[in-house]
Write an enzyme that holds these catalytic residues in place. Structure first.
Site, PDB file in Angstrom:
ATOM      1  CG  ASP A  42      -1.992   1.008   1.196  1.00 42.06           C
ATOM      2  OD1 ASP A  42      -2.278   1.513   0.091  1.00 42.06           O
ATOM      3  OD2 ASP A  42      -2.561   1.330   2.244  1.00 42.06           O
ATOM      4  CG  HIS A  59       0.215   1.794  -9.309  1.00 41.56           C
ATOM      5  ND1 HIS A  59      -0.111   1.440  -8.008  1.00 41.56           N
ATOM      6  CD2 HIS A  59      -0.839   2.519  -9.771  1.00 41.56           C
ATOM      7  CE1 HIS A  59      -1.309   1.934  -7.722  1.00 41.56           C
ATOM      8  NE2 HIS A  59      -1.759   2.596  -8.761  1.00 41.56           N
ATOM      9  CG  LEU A 153       9.251 -17.048  -2.376  1.00 40.13           C
ATOM     10  CD1 LEU A 153       8.928 -16.974  -0.878  1.00 40.13           C
ATOM     11  CD2 LEU A 153       9.732 -15.672  -2.856  1.00 40.13           C
TER      12      LEU A 153
HETATM   13  C1  FPP Z   1      -2.150   0.145  -3.227  1.00 42.57           C
HETATM   14  O1  FPP Z   1      -1.606   1.438  -3.248  1.00 42.57           O
HETATM   15  C2  FPP Z   1      -1.553  -0.637  -4.288  1.00 42.57           C
HETATM   16  C3  FPP Z   1      -2.235  -1.236  -5.293  1.00 42.57           C
HETATM   17  C4  FPP Z   1      -3.699  -1.161  -5.440  1.00 42.57           C
HETATM   18  C5  FPP Z   1      -1.536  -1.969  -6.353  1.00 42.57           C
HETATM   19  C6  FPP Z   1      -0.280  -2.682  -5.959  1.00 42.57           C
HETATM   20  C7  FPP Z   1       0.524  -2.921  -7.154  1.00 42.57           C
HETATM   21  C8  FPP Z   1       1.854  -2.895  -7.268  1.00 42.57           C
HETATM   22  C9  FPP Z   1       2.765  -2.773  -6.138  1.00 42.57           C
HETATM   23  C10 FPP Z   1       2.537  -3.012  -8.567  1.00 42.57           C
HETATM   24  C11 FPP Z   1       2.039  -3.999  -9.514  1.00 42.57           C
HETATM   25  C12 FPP Z   1       1.932  -5.389  -9.044  1.00 42.57           C
HETATM   26  C13 FPP Z   1       2.431  -6.446  -9.679  1.00 42.57           C
HETATM   27  C14 FPP Z   1       2.076  -7.806  -9.213  1.00 42.57           C
HETATM   28  C15 FPP Z   1       3.352  -6.336 -10.795  1.00 42.57           C
HETATM   29  P1  FPP Z   1      -2.570   2.675  -3.531  1.00 42.57           P
HETATM   30  O2  FPP Z   1      -2.556   2.932  -4.978  1.00 42.57           O
HETATM   31  O3  FPP Z   1      -3.924   2.382  -2.952  1.00 42.57           O
HETATM   32  O4  FPP Z   1      -1.854   3.797  -2.740  1.00 42.57           O
HETATM   33  P2  FPP Z   1      -2.537   5.016  -1.967  1.00 42.57           P
HETATM   34  O5  FPP Z   1      -3.326   4.424  -0.813  1.00 42.57           O
HETATM   35  O6  FPP Z   1      -1.372   5.805  -1.514  1.00 42.57           O
HETATM   36  O7  FPP Z   1      -3.402   5.716  -2.979  1.00 42.57           O
END
Ligand code: FPP
Length: 265
Positions: A42, A59, A153
């Site tokens: 997150d 991301h 893993l």
């Molecule tokens: C939450 O942060 C994160 C996500 C919804 C996506 C997580 C994805 C990645 C780390 C990269 C892609 C994944 C793969 C498997 C390649 P948020 O966007 O909700 O952050 P915020 O709360 O600060 O808005």
């Protein structure tokens, strides 16, 4: 909590991350590693917004963290890593962001496959995978197939995943077995429920990590995390590095897990 103490120690002694990593390796007990680590990745959006960048850049930076954490778990000898990459609720985001996340997933799998195979990492996906865009499904299928004999893993990608949805689907499958006479209602126990979850055959997470300062479980592994040790950090996921994972594991190793029982005498 030790986690907080370690942060304090870092600030006080003005240690670099690499100094901290060295110190933490000395504290780590390699015989008592968590078998299964679960992470809610997150804070990507906030990381980007604070830098005046589009959310997509957050991301993309989050993928770098994932790469480093997978490498670290793999080299430590951790058996399972489950990462929350896309929830059943994330479809509420603008279509453009959803599409970027799916493209990043495909890119990650394509770019990493060679290294994952070299490191003996097995790829699995949990969630309603059948509802993902075709190119994401195809890449997941092919990565799972091409890593299926790896014994190191297991990297579990939680995609279009929701804990409530997972439990609902398990209940539905069990109800069908009862209706067909294959299972008696009195035969339903925790093991039967476990076997009908996406994570069937995988041990429950021992350590659940949530960066970005939020203190919520957000529909992640609701059944499986019943006795997981929770570790949170204010660090946003794109800044989450090996040092933070080691802090979490060292902290986990200092805790006493009683699973509802009493402290051993
Ligand atoms: C939450 O942060 C994160 C996500 C919804 C996506 C997580 C994805 C990645 C780390 C990269 C892609 C994944 C793969 C498997 C390649 P948020 O966007 O909700 O952050 P915020 O709360 O600060 O808005």
């Amino acid at each position: 909590m030790l986690g907080n103490w370690l942060n304090f120690w870092r600030v006080r002694k003005n240690k670099s991350d690499s100094d901290m990593v060295r110190e933490l390796y000395k504290l780590l007990d390699t015989d008592r590693l968590p078998r299964h680590v679960a992470i809610i990745m997150d804070g990507n959006g906030r990381w980007a917004t604070r830098r005046g960048l589009p959310r997509a850049m957050g991301h993309r930076a989050g993928v770098e963290s994932l790469r480093e954490i997978v490498r670290t778990c793999s080299s430590l000898g951790i058996q399972y890593l489950t990462v929350y990459a896309f929830s059943t609720e994330n479809w509420k985001r603008p279509a453009e962001e959803v599409s970027i996340l799916m493209d990043l997933l495909v890119e990650y799998l394509k770019n990493e496959l060679h290294e994952l195979n070299q490191n003996n990492v097995r790829i699995k996906a949990i969630g309603r995978i059948e509802e993902l865009p075709q190119k994401a499904r195809e890449e997941l299928d092919s990565s799972a197939e091409r890593t299926q004999t790896n014994k190191g893993l297991t990297l579990n990608l939680a995609l279009n995943y929701g804990g409530r949805n997972e439990i609902t689907e398990a209940v539905r499958k069990i109800a069908l077995e009862v209706a067909s006479g294959a299972l008696k209602p009195e035969g339903i126990d925790e093991h039967v429920i476990d076997m009908h979850l996406y994570t069937s055959g995988i041990p429950d997470p021992d350590l659940l990590i949530r960066p970005s300062g939020e203190l919520r479980i957000s529909n992640f592994l609701l059944w499986q995390a019943a006795y997981a040790e929770f570790w949170y950090s204010p660090v946003l996921w794109p800044d989450f590095r090996k040092v933070h994972l080691l802090e979490a594991i060292v902290d986990y190793q200092r805790r006493q897990r009683r699973f509802g029982g009493l402290k051993p005498k």
